[in-house]
Each structure stands twice: as C-alpha cells, then as structure tokens.
Scaffold this motif. Structure first.
Motif, PDB file in Angstrom:
ATOM      1  N   ASN A  56      71.945  29.241 -47.764  1.00  0.00           N
ATOM      2  CA  ASN A  56      72.237  27.918 -47.454  1.00  0.00           C
ATOM      3  C   ASN A  56      71.461  26.864 -48.071  1.00  0.00           C
ATOM      4  O   ASN A  56      70.341  26.577 -47.702  1.00  0.00           O
ATOM      5  N   PRO A  57      72.040  25.952 -48.955  1.00  0.00           N
ATOM      6  CA  PRO A  57      71.367  24.750 -49.623  1.00  0.00           C
ATOM      7  C   PRO A  57      70.439  24.002 -48.626  1.00  0.00           C
ATOM      8  O   PRO A  57      69.603  23.370 -49.176  1.00  0.00           O
ATOM      9  N   ASP A  58      70.991  23.848 -47.557  1.00  0.00           N
ATOM     10  CA  ASP A  58      70.492  22.856 -46.546  1.00  0.00           C
ATOM     11  C   ASP A  58      69.021  23.318 -46.012  1.00  0.00           C
ATOM     12  O   ASP A  58      68.365  22.507 -45.602  1.00  0.00           O
ATOM     13  N   LEU A  59      68.831  24.396 -46.080  1.00  0.00           N
ATOM     14  CA  LEU A  59      67.393  24.861 -45.644  1.00  0.00           C
ATOM     15  C   LEU A  59      66.481  24.709 -46.775  1.00  0.00           C
ATOM     16  O   LEU A  59      65.252  24.705 -46.324  1.00  0.00           O
ATOM     17  N   TYR A  60      66.773  24.195 -47.747  1.00  0.00           N
ATOM     18  CA  TYR A  60      65.954  23.793 -49.042  1.00  0.00           C
ATOM     19  C   TYR A  60      65.752  22.431 -49.408  1.00  0.00           C
ATOM     20  O   TYR A  60      65.045  21.792 -50.357  1.00  0.00           O
ATOM     21  N   VAL A  61      66.503  21.699 -48.566  1.00  0.00           N
ATOM     22  CA  VAL A  61      66.619  20.166 -49.103  1.00  0.00           C
ATOM     23  C   VAL A  61      65.620  19.205 -47.956  1.00  0.00           C
ATOM     24  O   VAL A  61      65.603  19.574 -46.871  1.00  0.00           O
ATOM     25  N   GLU A  62      64.990  18.286 -48.644  1.00  0.00           N
ATOM     26  CA  GLU A  62      64.205  17.441 -47.952  1.00  0.00           C
ATOM     27  C   GLU A  62      64.879  16.637 -47.040  1.00  0.00           C
ATOM     28  O   GLU A  62      66.043  16.262 -47.605  1.00  0.00           O
ATOM     29  N   ARG A  63      64.497  16.055 -45.844  1.00  0.00           N
ATOM     30  CA  ARG A  63      65.253  15.332 -45.023  1.00  0.00           C
ATOM     31  C   ARG A  63      64.330  14.163 -44.575  1.00  0.00           C
ATOM     32  O   ARG A  63      63.115  14.119 -44.788  1.00  0.00           O
ATOM     33  N   ALA A  64      65.014  12.956 -44.279  1.00  0.00           N
ATOM     34  CA  ALA A  64      64.398  11.656 -43.867  1.00  0.00           C
ATOM     35  C   ALA A  64      63.565  12.121 -42.721  1.00  0.00           C
ATOM     36  O   ALA A  64      63.911  12.915 -41.853  1.00  0.00           O
ATOM     37  N   PRO A  65      62.430  11.524 -42.429  1.00  0.00           N
ATOM     38  CA  PRO A  65      61.404  11.735 -41.205  1.00  0.00           C
ATOM     39  C   PRO A  65      61.967  11.355 -40.128  1.00  0.00           C
ATOM     40  O   PRO A  65      61.335  11.265 -38.930  1.00  0.00           O
ATOM     41  N   LEU A  66      63.064  10.247 -40.111  1.00  0.00           N
ATOM     42  CA  LEU A  66      63.523   9.842 -38.769  1.00  0.00           C
ATOM     43  C   LEU A  66      64.803  10.397 -38.609  1.00  0.00           C
ATOM     44  O   LEU A  66      65.632  10.736 -39.497  1.00  0.00           O
ATOM     45  N   LYS A  67      65.241  10.710 -37.190  1.00  0.00           N
ATOM     46  CA  LYS A  67      66.522  11.161 -36.857  1.00  0.00           C
ATOM     47  C   LYS A  67      67.663  10.135 -37.324  1.00  0.00           C
ATOM     48  O   LYS A  67      67.362   8.813 -37.293  1.00  0.00           O
ATOM     49  N   LYS A  68      68.870  10.649 -37.607  1.00  0.00           N
ATOM     50  CA  LYS A  68      69.970   9.933 -37.820  1.00  0.00           C
ATOM     51  C   LYS A  68      70.214   8.939 -36.927  1.00  0.00           C
ATOM     52  O   LYS A  68      70.634   7.766 -36.951  1.00  0.00           O
ATOM     53  N   GLU A  69      70.235   9.277 -35.493  1.00  0.00           N
ATOM     54  CA  GLU A  69      70.490   8.286 -34.306  1.00  0.00           C
ATOM     55  C   GLU A  69      69.807   7.523 -34.165  1.00  0.00           C
ATOM     56  O   GLU A  69      70.024   6.326 -34.006  1.00  0.00           O
ATOM     57  N   ASP A  70      68.199   7.637 -34.576  1.00  0.00           N
ATOM     58  CA  ASP A  70      67.424   6.695 -34.496  1.00  0.00           C
ATOM     59  C   ASP A  70      67.483   5.641 -35.454  1.00  0.00           C
ATOM     60  O   ASP A  70      67.446   4.308 -35.322  1.00  0.00           O
ATOM     61  N   MET A  71      67.881   5.919 -36.558  1.00  0.00           N
ATOM     62  CA  MET A  71      68.083   4.978 -37.733  1.00  0.00           C
ATOM     63  C   MET A  71      69.361   4.206 -37.321  1.00  0.00           C
ATOM     64  O   MET A  71      69.493   2.901 -37.729  1.00  0.00           O
ATOM     65  N   MET A  72      70.430   4.866 -37.145  1.00  0.00           N
ATOM     66  CA  MET A  72      71.675   4.183 -36.585  1.00  0.00           C
ATOM     67  C   MET A  72      71.219   3.217 -35.657  1.00  0.00           C
ATOM     68  O   MET A  72      71.693   1.910 -35.605  1.00  0.00           O
ATOM     69  N   GLU A  73      70.675   3.424 -34.667  1.00  0.00           N
ATOM     70  CA  GLU A  73      70.290   2.397 -33.475  1.00  0.00           C
ATOM     71  C   GLU A  73      69.530   1.399 -34.082  1.00  0.00           C
ATOM     72  O   GLU A  73      69.828   0.269 -33.605  1.00  0.00           O
ATOM     73  N   GLU A  74      68.688   1.555 -34.918  1.00  0.00           N
ATOM     74  CA  GLU A  74      67.600   0.465 -35.690  1.00  0.00           C
ATOM     75  C   GLU A  74      68.512  -0.472 -36.422  1.00  0.00           C
ATOM     76  O   GLU A  74      68.267  -1.783 -36.109  1.00  0.00           O
ATOM     77  N   ILE A  75      69.117  -0.011 -37.142  1.00  0.00           N
ATOM     78  CA  ILE A  75      69.937  -0.774 -37.959  1.00  0.00           C
ATOM     79  C   ILE A  75      71.286  -1.451 -37.034  1.00  0.00           C
ATOM     80  O   ILE A  75      71.529  -2.849 -37.454  1.00  0.00           O
ATOM     81  N   ASN A  76      71.855  -0.842 -36.139  1.00  0.00           N
ATOM     82  CA  ASN A  76      72.839  -1.489 -35.502  1.00  0.00           C
ATOM     83  C   ASN A  76      72.144  -2.699 -34.592  1.00  0.00           C
ATOM     84  O   ASN A  76      72.802  -3.794 -34.426  1.00  0.00           O
ATOM     85  N   ASP A  77      70.899  -2.584 -34.214  1.00  0.00           N
ATOM     86  CA  ASP A  77      70.127  -3.457 -33.433  1.00  0.00           C
ATOM     87  C   ASP A  77      70.055  -4.733 -34.352  1.00  0.00           C
ATOM     88  O   ASP A  77      70.060  -5.811 -33.838  1.00  0.00           O
ATOM     89  N   THR A  78      69.761  -4.740 -35.564  1.00  0.00           N
ATOM     90  CA  THR A  78      69.613  -5.557 -36.609  1.00  0.00           C
ATOM     91  C   THR A  78      70.764  -6.405 -36.802  1.00  0.00           C
ATOM     92  O   THR A  78      70.639  -7.686 -37.042  1.00  0.00           O
ATOM     93  N   LEU A  79      71.975  -5.939 -36.528  1.00  0.00           N
ATOM     94  CA  LEU A  79      73.238  -6.559 -36.730  1.00  0.00           C
ATOM     95  C   LEU A  79      73.330  -7.704 -35.810  1.00  0.00           C
ATOM     96  O   LEU A  79      73.739  -8.981 -36.096  1.00  0.00           O
ATOM     97  N   PHE A  80      72.600  -7.643 -34.692  1.00  0.00           N
ATOM     98  CA  PHE A  80      72.851  -8.698 -33.767  1.00  0.00           C
ATOM     99  C   PHE A  80      71.812  -9.787 -33.984  1.00  0.00           C
ATOM    100  O   PHE A  80      72.111 -10.975 -33.678  1.00  0.00           O
ATOM    101  N   GLU A  81      71.068  -9.685 -35.116  1.00  0.00           N
ATOM    102  CA  GLU A  81      70.111 -10.734 -35.487  1.00  0.00           C
ATOM    103  C   GLU A  81      70.876 -11.386 -36.685  1.00  0.00           C
ATOM    104  O   GLU A  81      70.144 -12.576 -37.276  1.00  0.00           O
ATOM    105  N   ILE A  82      71.826 -10.852 -37.262  1.00  0.00           N
ATOM    106  CA  ILE A  82      72.596 -11.686 -38.384  1.00  0.00           C
ATOM    107  C   ILE A  82      73.666 -12.335 -37.674  1.00  0.00           C
ATOM    108  O   ILE A  82      74.721 -12.195 -37.392  1.00  0.00           O
ATOM    109  N   THR A  83      73.168 -13.927 -37.433  1.00  0.00           N
ATOM    110  CA  THR A  83      73.995 -14.821 -36.797  1.00  0.00           C
ATOM    111  C   THR A  83      74.894 -15.419 -37.520  1.00  0.00           C
ATOM    112  O   THR A  83      75.680 -16.061 -37.129  1.00  0.00           O
ATOM    113  N   ASN A  84      74.775 -15.164 -38.784  1.00  0.00           N
ATOM    114  CA  ASN A  84      75.707 -15.865 -39.572  1.00  0.00           C
ATOM    115  C   ASN A  84      76.804 -15.196 -39.526  1.00  0.00           C
ATOM    116  O   ASN A  84      77.074 -13.843 -39.836  1.00  0.00           O
ATOM    117  N   ALA A  85      78.187 -15.786 -38.979  1.00  0.00           N
ATOM    118  CA  ALA A  85      79.267 -14.974 -38.908  1.00  0.00           C
ATOM    119  C   ALA A  85      80.147 -14.381 -39.804  1.00  0.00           C
ATOM    120  O   ALA A  85      80.402 -13.109 -39.784  1.00  0.00           O
TER     121      ALA A  85
END
Length: 321
Positions: A97-126
């Motif tokens: 399984n190639p996935d067992l040999y691949v490096e991964r981001a040190p943050l969980k996908k869910e945490d990165m999604m939450e951080e980016i989604n939170d930032t969207l509320f700071e983009i106040t230009n419509a």
C-alpha cells in the motif's frame, strides 16, 4: 522496529521496503539505459540509480510501486543517495500500500479545513469572498490531499493545504502588526495563490507534472479559474476587486524569471510573495535539519541555491530545556 530510510547513516547498508516516487528513464554516455529513481518512505526522499537496466525491469519498476531495496547510503556532491545493490518486487503478503510510505501534513485535514473556513469570515470583500468560497467548494477534496510541490517544499499528502494554513498564520501576524494591510485581499491571495497545483500536479503518490501543468503552469491555471468563477457567479471580470485578486495570483512568484508574468504592484502582492518564499524556505530548512546531527552541516538544498546549513550543537541542548 524497522528503521526508516533517513535513519541510516552514511556508508550503512540496508534492506527495506520503499515507494518509488519517480522513475525516469535516461541514457548513459555508453548508450545504455538506466533508471534514475527517487525512493520514499515517511522519513523523506532519496535518489538512486539503476545502471544498465534491462527492458523488463524498466517496465516493472515504475512510479507508484512499493519495492524491496537493498543498498547503501552514501554521499554524492554533498547530497545523500542510495547506492543500489538490488531491487525486487515485494513478495505476496507484504504490504504494498503506497499510503504507508507517504509523508503527510503534520495537521489533521479537519483542523486545516476549520482554520481556512474560519478565515473566510475575515474576507469581508463580497466579490473576493464569493470567488474564494466558490473555488474552494469546487476543489475541496483535492485541495486538502494534494502536495504543494513535486519535491522541495510541502511535497507530501496535504502539503498544499498545510502550506496555505501556515501562510495564513504569518499573514495574520503581519496584518495585526501593520493595520494598513488589506486583510481580505491578502487572505484571498494566500488561499488561491497555489490552487492551480491541483491541476498542475498529479497527486501525492508518484507526483508528476500533468500536461496542463507543463504547458500552462499553476499561475495561469488559477487565473483562468478566477475567470470561470466570475462567469458562474455573474461578477464582472473587469471589476477592480477581481483585477486585484488576479494580480495577487499572477505576481506571487515575485520575479519574471521565477515564472510570474508580472512583478508585484500592490503592497499585499509584495507581502504575499515574501510570505510564500518565507514559508517554503523555512519548511525546506526544517525538513533537512531534522535529518542532520548537531555539529554537522546539512545536505545541499537545491531550492536554496544548493547551500548547506550548519546545525549547532546548542540546538540539542535547547530542546532539552
């Protein structure tokens, strides 16, 4: 526990399972074909050459496959590489399984999604907010899985999203320090600047440049995606908001010779270029220094003008305090 590739020292021999990250067929001076491999496990990537490779092995050992490698770690022009003794297809029952040999981001996908989604509320230009949300929704799955590069920085699963989150953190720190910065413009530029790598690169396993990536490049691809988003959202492409956002993307490499069709002509575009370069540089340094013993110099880092960096002995003591 089996040692990882970069846990072996110079001149140490090994026999381990590795993922073939890339396998380029080349011709030596004697006219015979050889395979220029890049092998990988979770500790990093290392090159190795298979000289005088027969056609059968050229067909068998392709990118994306897991193989058993016997060899020795050695240095070549200041960089670690594998002196290949033997390479073989793994036996039935062993993990392929190639996935067992691949490096991964040190943050969980869910945490990165939450951080980016939170930032969207700071983009106040419509207009900018609608464009960014539209493109993130369209490419969400790939955005959080893709690497940010083929090899040098954030070249791992989730690397694109992690690079984006890291840059957003730097951008927010700068925006707090310098109140004049246009936050919606800067944050929109950070999120979209490398989005085109979803099309430019094939994926985290056996990463290669796609046909679109080779012919167009990720900067042009994002510019086109913004145009498509404007058409779908019925936003005038000549609106200044759109022009500013496009400029952020087009200028983010900073120099014409680095691939940007235009140099930064906005304060936020210059900042985006510097943040992008800073995050990539620190990531390359951290990755290489993590594999270097205190009191020694790192391998040469191609992305940093082939320079080596010293890892002080004090760094080990500092980590203990």
């Amino acid at each position: 526990m089996e040692k990882k590739l970069f846990e072996y020292t110079n001149d140490e021999t090994f026999e381990i399972y590795l993922l073939i990250k890339s396998a380029d067929i080349r011709v030596a001076k004697n006219g015979k074909k050889f395979i220029a491999f890049t092998f990988q496990d979770k500790s990093g990537q290392m090159d190795g050459k298979y000289w005088d490779a027969p056609e059968g092995d050229i067909a068998a050992f392709t990118a994306g496959k897991v193989v058993k490698v016997s060899g020795k770690r050695e240095l070549y022009q200041g960089n670690p590489q594998i002196k290949l003794f033997k390479i073989s297809v793994i036996k039935s029952g062993d993990s392929d399984n190639p996935d067992l040999y691949v490096e991964r981001a040190p943050l969980k996908k869910e945490d990165m999604m939450e951080e980016i989604n939170d930032t969207l509320f700071e983009i106040t230009n419509a207009n900018m907010n609608r464009i960014v949300r539209y493109l993130l929704n369209q490419y969400q799955k790939s955005f959080f899985q893709h690497p940010a590069a083929k090899r040098f920085h954030h070249a791992f699963t989730g690397g694109l999203a992690f690079h984006t989150v890291s840059m957003l953190r730097i951008a927010k720190t700068l925006a707090d320090q310098y109140e004049e910065i246009n936050k919606p413009l800067l944050y929109s530029g950070v999120i979209l600047h490398d989005l085109g790598k979803i099309v430019e690169l094939s994926g985290a396993i056996a990463t290669e440049y796609t046909l679109e990536g080779n012919l167009l490049g990720h900067i042009v691809i994002v510019d086109e995606e913004i145009t498509k988003a404007c058409m779908a959202l019925k936003i005038d492409e000549k609106n200044e908001d759109v022009l500013l956002l496009k400029h952020m993307v087009l200028a983010h490499h900073g120099q014409l010779e680095y691939g940007s069709p235009v140099r930064p002509k906005l304060r936020e575009a210059e900042i985006l270029f510097m943040i992008d370069n800073l995050d990539a540089t620190i990531t390359m340094l951290n990755s290489t220094l993590s594999r270097t013993e205190p009191g020694l110099f790192t391998e040469r880092i191609f992305g940093l003008d082939n320079r080596s960096f010293y890892k002080p002995n004090e760094s080990e003591k500092a980590n203990e305090n």
